[in-house]
Design an enzyme around this catalytic site. Sequence first.
Site, PDB file in Angstrom:
ATOM      1  N   ARG A 107       5.756  -0.475  -8.681  1.00  0.00           N
ATOM      2  CA  ARG A 107       4.631  -0.395  -9.626  1.00  0.00           C
ATOM      3  C   ARG A 107       5.243  -0.427 -11.015  1.00  0.00           C
ATOM      4  O   ARG A 107       6.065   0.440 -11.366  1.00  0.00           O
ATOM      5  CB  ARG A 107       3.829   0.894  -9.427  1.00  0.00           C
ATOM      6  CG  ARG A 107       2.899   1.197 -10.587  1.00  0.00           C
ATOM      7  CD  ARG A 107       1.923   2.293 -10.306  1.00  0.00           C
ATOM      8  NE  ARG A 107       0.905   1.856  -9.367  1.00  0.00           N
ATOM      9  CZ  ARG A 107      -0.255   2.485  -9.164  1.00  0.00           C
ATOM     10  NH1 ARG A 107      -0.544   3.575  -9.843  1.00  0.00           N
ATOM     11  NH2 ARG A 107      -1.122   2.037  -8.295  1.00  0.00           N
ATOM     12  N   HIS A 134      -3.493  -6.062  -9.032  1.00  0.00           N
ATOM     13  CA  HIS A 134      -3.314  -4.927  -8.104  1.00  0.00           C
ATOM     14  C   HIS A 134      -3.713  -5.414  -6.697  1.00  0.00           C
ATOM     15  O   HIS A 134      -4.746  -5.003  -6.158  1.00  0.00           O
ATOM     16  CB  HIS A 134      -4.197  -3.762  -8.562  1.00  0.00           C
ATOM     17  CG  HIS A 134      -3.857  -2.447  -7.915  1.00  0.00           C
ATOM     18  ND1 HIS A 134      -2.819  -2.285  -7.013  1.00  0.00           N
ATOM     19  CD2 HIS A 134      -4.437  -1.216  -8.043  1.00  0.00           C
ATOM     20  CE1 HIS A 134      -2.780  -1.016  -6.627  1.00  0.00           C
ATOM     21  NE2 HIS A 134      -3.744  -0.352  -7.228  1.00  0.00           N
ATOM     22  N   GLN A 137      -4.719  -3.064  -3.607  1.00  0.00           N
ATOM     23  CA  GLN A 137      -6.043  -2.450  -3.708  1.00  0.00           C
ATOM     24  C   GLN A 137      -7.116  -3.344  -3.099  1.00  0.00           C
ATOM     25  O   GLN A 137      -7.998  -2.876  -2.369  1.00  0.00           O
ATOM     26  CB  GLN A 137      -6.360  -2.177  -5.193  1.00  0.00           C
ATOM     27  CG  GLN A 137      -7.673  -1.453  -5.388  1.00  0.00           C
ATOM     28  CD  GLN A 137      -7.638  -0.039  -4.834  1.00  0.00           C
ATOM     29  OE1 GLN A 137      -6.762   0.729  -5.160  1.00  0.00           O
ATOM     30  NE2 GLN A 137      -8.597   0.303  -3.979  1.00  0.00           N
ATOM     31  N   ASP A 225     -14.194   0.414 -12.522  1.00  0.00           N
ATOM     32  CA  ASP A 225     -12.876   1.046 -12.663  1.00  0.00           C
ATOM     33  C   ASP A 225     -12.868   1.782 -14.002  1.00  0.00           C
ATOM     34  O   ASP A 225     -13.789   1.619 -14.829  1.00  0.00           O
ATOM     35  CB  ASP A 225     -11.774  -0.035 -12.603  1.00  0.00           C
ATOM     36  CG  ASP A 225     -10.380   0.556 -12.405  1.00  0.00           C
ATOM     37  OD1 ASP A 225     -10.255   1.787 -12.236  1.00  0.00           O
ATOM     38  OD2 ASP A 225      -9.407  -0.224 -12.441  1.00  0.00           O
ATOM     39  N   CYS A 266     -11.571   1.998  -7.266  1.00  0.00           N
ATOM     40  CA  CYS A 266     -10.219   2.147  -6.708  1.00  0.00           C
ATOM     41  C   CYS A 266      -9.665   3.551  -6.898  1.00  0.00           C
ATOM     42  O   CYS A 266      -8.691   3.922  -6.242  1.00  0.00           O
ATOM     43  CB  CYS A 266      -9.286   1.094  -7.303  1.00  0.00           C
ATOM     44  SG  CYS A 266      -8.951   1.321  -9.059  1.00  0.00           S
ATOM     45  N   ARG A 294      -6.149   2.214   1.886  1.00  0.00           N
ATOM     46  CA  ARG A 294      -4.876   1.823   1.253  1.00  0.00           C
ATOM     47  C   ARG A 294      -3.749   2.016   2.260  1.00  0.00           C
ATOM     48  O   ARG A 294      -2.850   1.189   2.372  1.00  0.00           O
ATOM     49  CB  ARG A 294      -4.606   2.676   0.003  1.00  0.00           C
ATOM     50  CG  ARG A 294      -5.562   2.457  -1.161  1.00  0.00           C
ATOM     51  CD  ARG A 294      -5.387   1.089  -1.790  1.00  0.00           C
ATOM     52  NE  ARG A 294      -4.028   0.866  -2.266  1.00  0.00           N
ATOM     53  CZ  ARG A 294      -3.541   1.305  -3.434  1.00  0.00           C
ATOM     54  NH1 ARG A 294      -4.316   1.965  -4.279  1.00  0.00           N
ATOM     55  NH2 ARG A 294      -2.297   1.045  -3.789  1.00  0.00           N
TER      56      ARG A 294
HETATM   57  N1   CP Z   1      -5.962   3.013  -7.007  1.00  0.00           N
HETATM   58  C1   CP Z   1      -4.679   3.328  -7.222  1.00  0.00           C
HETATM   59  O1   CP Z   1      -3.788   2.470  -7.260  1.00  0.00           O
HETATM   60  O2   CP Z   1      -4.457   4.670  -7.326  1.00  0.00           O
HETATM   61  P1   CP Z   1      -3.120   5.328  -7.892  1.00  0.00           P
HETATM   62  O3   CP Z   1      -2.982   4.892  -9.322  1.00  0.00           O
HETATM   63  O4   CP Z   1      -3.333   6.810  -7.752  1.00  0.00           O
HETATM   64  O5   CP Z   1      -1.961   4.842  -7.073  1.00  0.00           O
END
Ligand code: CP
Length: 308
Positions: A107, A134, A137, A225, A266, A294
């Site tokens: 990430r 992403h 997701q 979001d 998400c 997830r």
């Molecule tokens: N939705 C998501 O990626 O959550 P986090 O940022 O907590 O990993």
Amino acid sequence: MTHFLDIDKTDAAALRGMIDSARAMKTARGGRPKGTRDDAQPLAGRMVALIFEKPSTRTRVSFDVGVRQMGGETMVLSGKEMQLGHGETIADTARVLSRYVDLIMIRTFEEATLLEMAEHATVPVINGLTNRTHPCQIMADVMTYEEHRGPIAGKKVVWAGDGNNVCASWLHGAGQFGFDFTFTGPPTLDPEPEFIRYARDKGRRVTVERDPVLAVQGADLVVTDTWVSMHDPESARERRHNQLRPYQVTEALMAQTKPDALFMHCLPAHRNDEVTSAVMDGPHSVVFDEAENRLHAQKAVMRWCLGL
Ligand code: CP
């Protein structure tokens, strides 16, 4: 090398195979305690590096638990604590990590970092979120929609709010999974044209509608979001809140959708900013199924990357 870098960079049949695999693994667990291992142990003897240059709850925990359920081991690494944050190149980091681990999930901020890691790693690399997209997701979200309502192909998905990185991956998803997509938000926060073009070039109907009430007419799914993403400057918060307030997902807005429409986010959610608590906790919401999925979806992504 089978990297999972983005929805648009992955073959549509492979994406469908991963969703099927995720559902099969979820069913096979049959709700057993989370800490127990799966019957199948495809990651036995494998080590997975999970690198985070940004905060995370779901991605961090779901990847870690997923690897362990499949018999593998993880090391969770913070970008700041690695030499990555102190001048070592991404390419050298990729080459070194590839000597120790079987799979890398990262990430990070810039897409260029992800791509450089993938170019120089000799093990698969998974995109755990960048400022641009992403994809993990959207795998979980498509799985979640289909669990509740059957095939997502041909459905109308409406995104309300900021055309951010998650919205971008939804547009990739429209192209690959065959659903129509409407964006509703202020013009300054539109998704980048390349993502809209991608879905349209794949034959999908993509609409930009400034009026949220018109946008959600006939919607099968409404998604939103946070109004301020991790990479947005804090100084933009007040302006964004003012711009986005008309796009808050409320019970009144959900009343304009199809009666069986779902609501997704998400997470993390900022209750009573982008969505009211009444919607988050209401009958349309599947946000916690999304979060659970997830885990299952990423297990399938990891198996696909490793050919297991
Ligand atoms: N939705 C998501 O990626 O959550 P986090 O940022 O907590 O990993």
